[in-house]
Scaffold this active site. Structure first.
Site, PDB file in Angstrom:
ATOM      1  N   HIS A 255     -19.490  63.881  82.563  1.00 62.11           N
ATOM      2  CA  HIS A 255     -19.485  63.410  81.176  1.00 62.11           C
ATOM      3  C   HIS A 255     -18.256  63.988  80.468  1.00 62.11           C
ATOM      4  O   HIS A 255     -17.862  65.124  80.730  1.00 62.11           O
ATOM      5  CB  HIS A 255     -20.764  63.848  80.463  1.00 62.11           C
ATOM      6  CG  HIS A 255     -20.947  63.172  79.147  1.00 62.11           C
ATOM      7  ND1 HIS A 255     -20.246  63.557  78.027  1.00 62.11           N
ATOM      8  CD2 HIS A 255     -21.698  62.110  78.788  1.00 62.11           C
ATOM      9  CE1 HIS A 255     -20.579  62.764  77.021  1.00 62.11           C
ATOM     10  NE2 HIS A 255     -21.465  61.875  77.451  1.00 62.11           N
TER      11      HIS A 255
ATOM     12  N   GLU B 172     -17.390  55.158  79.977  1.00 60.35           N
ATOM     13  CA  GLU B 172     -17.510  55.640  78.601  1.00 60.35           C
ATOM     14  C   GLU B 172     -16.129  55.951  78.060  1.00 60.35           C
ATOM     15  O   GLU B 172     -15.581  57.025  78.329  1.00 60.35           O
ATOM     16  CB  GLU B 172     -18.315  56.950  78.566  1.00 60.35           C
ATOM     17  CG  GLU B 172     -19.775  56.789  78.800  1.00 60.35           C
ATOM     18  CD  GLU B 172     -20.556  57.904  78.092  1.00 60.35           C
ATOM     19  OE1 GLU B 172     -21.455  57.568  77.327  1.00 60.35           O
ATOM     20  OE2 GLU B 172     -20.264  59.083  78.289  1.00 60.35           O
TER      21      GLU B 172
HETATM   22  P1  PGA Z   1     -23.328  57.935  71.960  1.00 66.46           P
HETATM   23  O1  PGA Z   1     -23.135  58.893  73.227  1.00 66.46           O
HETATM   24  O2  PGA Z   1     -24.241  56.838  72.391  1.00 66.46           O
HETATM   25  O3  PGA Z   1     -23.939  58.827  70.898  1.00 66.46           O
HETATM   26  O4  PGA Z   1     -21.977  57.450  71.592  1.00 66.46           O
HETATM   27  C1  PGA Z   1     -22.946  58.349  74.489  1.00 66.46           C
HETATM   28  C2  PGA Z   1     -22.741  59.453  75.484  1.00 66.46           C
HETATM   29  O5  PGA Z   1     -21.777  60.201  75.359  1.00 66.46           O
HETATM   30  O6  PGA Z   1     -23.516  59.644  76.389  1.00 66.46           O
END
Ligand code: PGA
Length: 254
Positions: free
Chosen positions: A97, A165
């Protein structure tokens, strides 16, 4: 793993006393038959895992961890053991992450964690994505491909989730500083699919592609569906019951 996946990454958003209660509500409301088409994975913070496991036990909700340490046992002060995660009922582990990468986690460490997680029979949820600075330089493809190749080169597991992401689209406590349009997200999804073909070649492996970054009840259907991602990894909105309800309903239909 079903065709649709919803990962609730609770980060440190849910206080200790609330995690078990929230999991109970989710188990009762979204563990029913009509939501069975969605693999729902709750990822609480480490100290909450046991209570959440207990709350979700007889439901269809599955359990995941937000990271893991590199060794299962022994002299590793402050580490989180994969063996303990498995024994507590975790089936998934989020790896790489951006909030871990920002603390110095390298592709090499992430690659080792992927091997460890698969060796213990859990499924990794590998996060990849570029920062805003990288996107400004138009190097996002290069960066994401490199993250994938470095993390997955030695991976021999049979099941994997990959979450795109874009770091710049992740919310801070629900406040978003910029959304990644479904068009941009899907362009990267195709790059990821292509890169994975190169990495895995003819190996038999089940991969689910997820999108993450300010996903909510309002926009999830724009990312997840037959022409898009298999699912979503959701931070802040996954801690709000009404949002969670809208999201799980929206993707159960798609
Ligand atoms: P968010 O976070 O949905 O609050 O943008 C996503 C994540 O980083 O897992």
């Amino acid at each position: 793993m079903k065709n649709r996946v919803l990962v609730a990454n609770w980060k440190l958003y849910v206080r200790a006393h609330r995690a078990e209660a929230l999991a109970k509500v989710y188990a009762a409301r979204f563990g029913e038959q009509r939501f069975r088409s969605v693999t729902q994975i709750l990822c609480p913070s480490f100290p909450e895992i046991e209570d959440v496991a207990h709350a979700a036990k007889k439901s269809a909700l599955l359990l995941g961890a937000q990271d893991v340490g590199l060794v299962p046992a022994g002299p590793a002060t402050g580490a989180i053991s994969i063996r303990d995660l498995r024994d507590l009922g975790c089936r998934f582990v989020i790896l790489g992450h951006s909030e871990r990468r920002a603390l110095g986690e390298t592709d090499a460490v992430i690659a080792n964690k992927l091997l460890l997680v698969a060796a213990w029979g859990l499924t990794p949820i590998l996060c990849v994505g570029e920062t805003r600075a990288v996107r400004r330089q138009r190097k996002e493809q290069q960066v994401v491909e490199r993250q994938l190749r470095r993390a997955l080169r030695r991976f021999r597991g049979k099941q994997l989730c990959i979450c795109y992401e874009p770091v710049w689209a992740i919310s801070a406590s629900g406040k978003s500083s910029g959304a990644c349009s479904p068009v941009l997200a899907n362009a990267m999804r195709r790059i990821i699919e292509h890169t994975l073909l190169g990495i895995f070649r003819h190996r038999r492996i089940t991969v689910r592609l997820l999108y993450g970054g300010s996903v909510s009840g309002k926009n999830i259907a724009a990312y997840v569906g037959p022409e898009g991602f298999h699912g979503a990894l959701v931070g802040f909105a996954s801690t709000k019951t009404a949002e969670y309800a809208t999201m799980v309903r929206a993707i159960a239909r798609r």
